[in-house]
Design a protein around this motif. Structure first.
Motif, PDB file in Angstrom:
ATOM      1  N   ALA A 165      36.168  15.825  -3.279  1.00  0.00           N
ATOM      2  CA  ALA A 165      37.430  15.316  -3.811  1.00  0.00           C
ATOM      3  C   ALA A 165      37.755  14.012  -3.100  1.00  0.00           C
ATOM      4  O   ALA A 165      37.128  13.656  -2.104  1.00  0.00           O
ATOM      5  N   GLY A 166      38.718  13.299  -3.613  1.00  0.00           N
ATOM      6  CA  GLY A 166      39.205  12.095  -2.968  1.00  0.00           C
ATOM      7  C   GLY A 166      38.123  11.059  -2.722  1.00  0.00           C
ATOM      8  O   GLY A 166      37.319  10.759  -3.606  1.00  0.00           O
ATOM      9  N   ASP A 167      38.117  10.512  -1.499  1.00  0.00           N
ATOM     10  CA  ASP A 167      37.176   9.447  -1.149  1.00  0.00           C
ATOM     11  C   ASP A 167      35.723   9.888  -1.238  1.00  0.00           C
ATOM     12  O   ASP A 167      34.855   9.108  -1.631  1.00  0.00           O
ATOM     13  N   ALA A 168      35.445  11.138  -0.880  1.00  0.00           N
ATOM     14  CA  ALA A 168      34.069  11.635  -0.933  1.00  0.00           C
ATOM     15  C   ALA A 168      33.581  11.685  -2.377  1.00  0.00           C
ATOM     16  O   ALA A 168      32.442  11.293  -2.685  1.00  0.00           O
ATOM     17  N   LEU A 169      34.419  12.152  -3.286  1.00  0.00           N
ATOM     18  CA  LEU A 169      34.059  12.194  -4.697  1.00  0.00           C
ATOM     19  C   LEU A 169      33.874  10.777  -5.239  1.00  0.00           C
ATOM     20  O   LEU A 169      32.910  10.500  -5.945  1.00  0.00           O
ATOM     21  N   ALA A 170      34.774   9.889  -4.895  1.00  0.00           N
ATOM     22  CA  ALA A 170      34.668   8.501  -5.345  1.00  0.00           C
ATOM     23  C   ALA A 170      33.357   7.878  -4.886  1.00  0.00           C
ATOM     24  O   ALA A 170      32.691   7.174  -5.652  1.00  0.00           O
ATOM     25  N   ALA A 171      32.968   8.144  -3.641  1.00  0.00           N
ATOM     26  CA  ALA A 171      31.726   7.587  -3.105  1.00  0.00           C
ATOM     27  C   ALA A 171      30.513   8.107  -3.873  1.00  0.00           C
ATOM     28  O   ALA A 171      29.578   7.347  -4.164  1.00  0.00           O
ATOM     29  N   VAL A 172      30.516   9.393  -4.223  1.00  0.00           N
ATOM     30  CA  VAL A 172      29.390   9.975  -4.969  1.00  0.00           C
ATOM     31  C   VAL A 172      29.337   9.392  -6.381  1.00  0.00           C
ATOM     32  O   VAL A 172      28.262   9.017  -6.864  1.00  0.00           O
ATOM     33  N   VAL A 173      30.473   9.306  -7.044  1.00  0.00           N
ATOM     34  CA  VAL A 173      30.500   8.745  -8.397  1.00  0.00           C
ATOM     35  C   VAL A 173      30.026   7.293  -8.366  1.00  0.00           C
ATOM     36  O   VAL A 173      29.181   6.884  -9.169  1.00  0.00           O
ATOM     37  N   ASP A 174      30.533   6.516  -7.430  1.00  0.00           N
ATOM     38  CA  ASP A 174      30.126   5.113  -7.319  1.00  0.00           C
ATOM     39  C   ASP A 174      28.634   4.981  -7.057  1.00  0.00           C
ATOM     40  O   ASP A 174      27.951   4.171  -7.690  1.00  0.00           O
ATOM     41  N   ALA A 175      28.105   5.781  -6.136  1.00  0.00           N
ATOM     42  CA  ALA A 175      26.684   5.715  -5.807  1.00  0.00           C
ATOM     43  C   ALA A 175      25.830   6.124  -7.004  1.00  0.00           C
ATOM     44  O   ALA A 175      24.785   5.509  -7.269  1.00  0.00           O
ATOM     45  N   ALA A 176      26.270   7.139  -7.736  1.00  0.00           N
ATOM     46  CA  ALA A 176      25.525   7.587  -8.909  1.00  0.00           C
ATOM     47  C   ALA A 176      25.455   6.474  -9.947  1.00  0.00           C
ATOM     48  O   ALA A 176      24.384   6.188 -10.502  1.00  0.00           O
ATOM     49  N   LEU A 177      26.584   5.840 -10.212  1.00  0.00           N
ATOM     50  CA  LEU A 177      26.609   4.776 -11.207  1.00  0.00           C
ATOM     51  C   LEU A 177      25.802   3.565 -10.749  1.00  0.00           C
ATOM     52  O   LEU A 177      25.053   2.979 -11.540  1.00  0.00           O
ATOM     53  N   GLU A 178      25.941   3.204  -9.479  1.00  0.00           N
ATOM     54  CA  GLU A 178      25.170   2.080  -8.939  1.00  0.00           C
ATOM     55  C   GLU A 178      23.673   2.370  -8.967  1.00  0.00           C
ATOM     56  O   GLU A 178      22.858   1.463  -9.119  1.00  0.00           O
ATOM     57  N   GLY A 179      23.309   3.647  -8.852  1.00  0.00           N
ATOM     58  CA  GLY A 179      21.911   4.046  -8.877  1.00  0.00           C
ATOM     59  C   GLY A 179      21.334   4.180 -10.273  1.00  0.00           C
ATOM     60  O   GLY A 179      20.158   4.481 -10.437  1.00  0.00           O
ATOM     61  N   GLY A 180      22.169   4.008 -11.291  1.00  0.00           N
ATOM     62  CA  GLY A 180      21.675   4.036 -12.651  1.00  0.00           C
ATOM     63  C   GLY A 180      21.914   5.323 -13.418  1.00  0.00           C
ATOM     64  O   GLY A 180      21.384   5.485 -14.521  1.00  0.00           O
ATOM     65  N   ALA A 181      22.683   6.236 -12.887  1.00  0.00           N
ATOM     66  CA  ALA A 181      22.978   7.472 -13.617  1.00  0.00           C
ATOM     67  C   ALA A 181      23.699   7.136 -14.916  1.00  0.00           C
ATOM     68  O   ALA A 181      24.552   6.248 -14.946  1.00  0.00           O
ATOM     69  N   VAL A 182      23.355   7.849 -15.973  1.00  0.00           N
ATOM     70  CA  VAL A 182      24.024   7.646 -17.262  1.00  0.00           C
ATOM     71  C   VAL A 182      25.111   8.683 -17.498  1.00  0.00           C
ATOM     72  O   VAL A 182      25.862   8.580 -18.459  1.00  0.00           O
ATOM     73  N   GLY A 183      25.162   9.682 -16.607  1.00  0.00           N
ATOM     74  CA  GLY A 183      26.177  10.707 -16.761  1.00  0.00           C
ATOM     75  C   GLY A 183      26.389  11.500 -15.495  1.00  0.00           C
ATOM     76  O   GLY A 183      25.572  11.459 -14.571  1.00  0.00           O
ATOM     77  N   LEU A 184      27.523  12.186 -15.464  1.00  0.00           N
ATOM     78  CA  LEU A 184      27.883  13.039 -14.337  1.00  0.00           C
ATOM     79  C   LEU A 184      28.281  14.408 -14.868  1.00  0.00           C
ATOM     80  O   LEU A 184      28.931  14.512 -15.915  1.00  0.00           O
ATOM     81  N   ILE A 185      27.883  15.444 -14.153  1.00  0.00           N
ATOM     82  CA  ILE A 185      28.243  16.812 -14.501  1.00  0.00           C
ATOM     83  C   ILE A 185      29.205  17.317 -13.434  1.00  0.00           C
ATOM     84  O   ILE A 185      28.895  17.280 -12.254  1.00  0.00           O
ATOM     85  N   ALA A 186      30.376  17.746 -13.865  1.00  0.00           N
ATOM     86  CA  ALA A 186      31.373  18.247 -12.932  1.00  0.00           C
ATOM     87  C   ALA A 186      31.819  19.608 -13.436  1.00  0.00           C
ATOM     88  O   ALA A 186      32.345  19.704 -14.523  1.00  0.00           O
ATOM     89  N   THR A 187      31.543  20.628 -12.835  1.00  0.00           N
ATOM     90  CA  THR A 187      31.189  20.923 -11.453  1.00  0.00           C
ATOM     91  C   THR A 187      30.106  21.991 -11.444  1.00  0.00           C
ATOM     92  O   THR A 187      29.339  22.066 -12.374  1.00  0.00           O
ATOM     93  N   ASN A 188      30.102  22.833 -10.475  1.00  0.00           N
ATOM     94  CA  ASN A 188      29.237  24.011 -10.467  1.00  0.00           C
ATOM     95  C   ASN A 188      29.931  25.085  -9.642  1.00  0.00           C
ATOM     96  O   ASN A 188      31.129  25.032  -9.464  1.00  0.00           O
TER      97      ASN A 188
END
Length: 85
Positions: A10-33
């Motif tokens: 959540a918060g900053d940690a979630l933002a960092a993961v989303v940003d890194a995924a997009l910067e790395g070329g991910a076309v999608g995100l699955i939330a959650t498990n």
């Protein structure tokens, strides 16, 4: 590539993961498990289905808010019947 986001983030940690995924070329995100937790015996356990619903809905909204239209967001978790799917 789709990146699956843990409900514990959540918060900053979630933002960092989303940003890194997009910067790395991910076309999608699955939330959650499954949400990691501890059983009364002290053993590792996990919550899924109805107990996860509110957390899952919040995480999907947070991921969508951070990713904007840059990626597909797939919501999962918190589903325990056809109506909640």
């Amino acid at each position: 590539v789709l990146v699956k986001v843990a409900p514990e983030l959540a918060g900053d940690a979630l933002a960092a993961v989303v940003d890194a995924a997009l910067e790395g070329g991910a076309v999608g995100l699955i939330a959650t498990n499954t949400l990691g937790t501890t059983a009364p015996t002290g053993e590792p356990a996990g919550l899924s289905g109805r107990p996860l619903r509110e957390v899952a809905l919040r995480r999907v909204a947070e991921v969508r808010g951070r990713a904007g239209g840059a990626a597909t967001v797939i919501g999962c978790g918190g589903v325990d019947d056809a109506a909640s799917a």
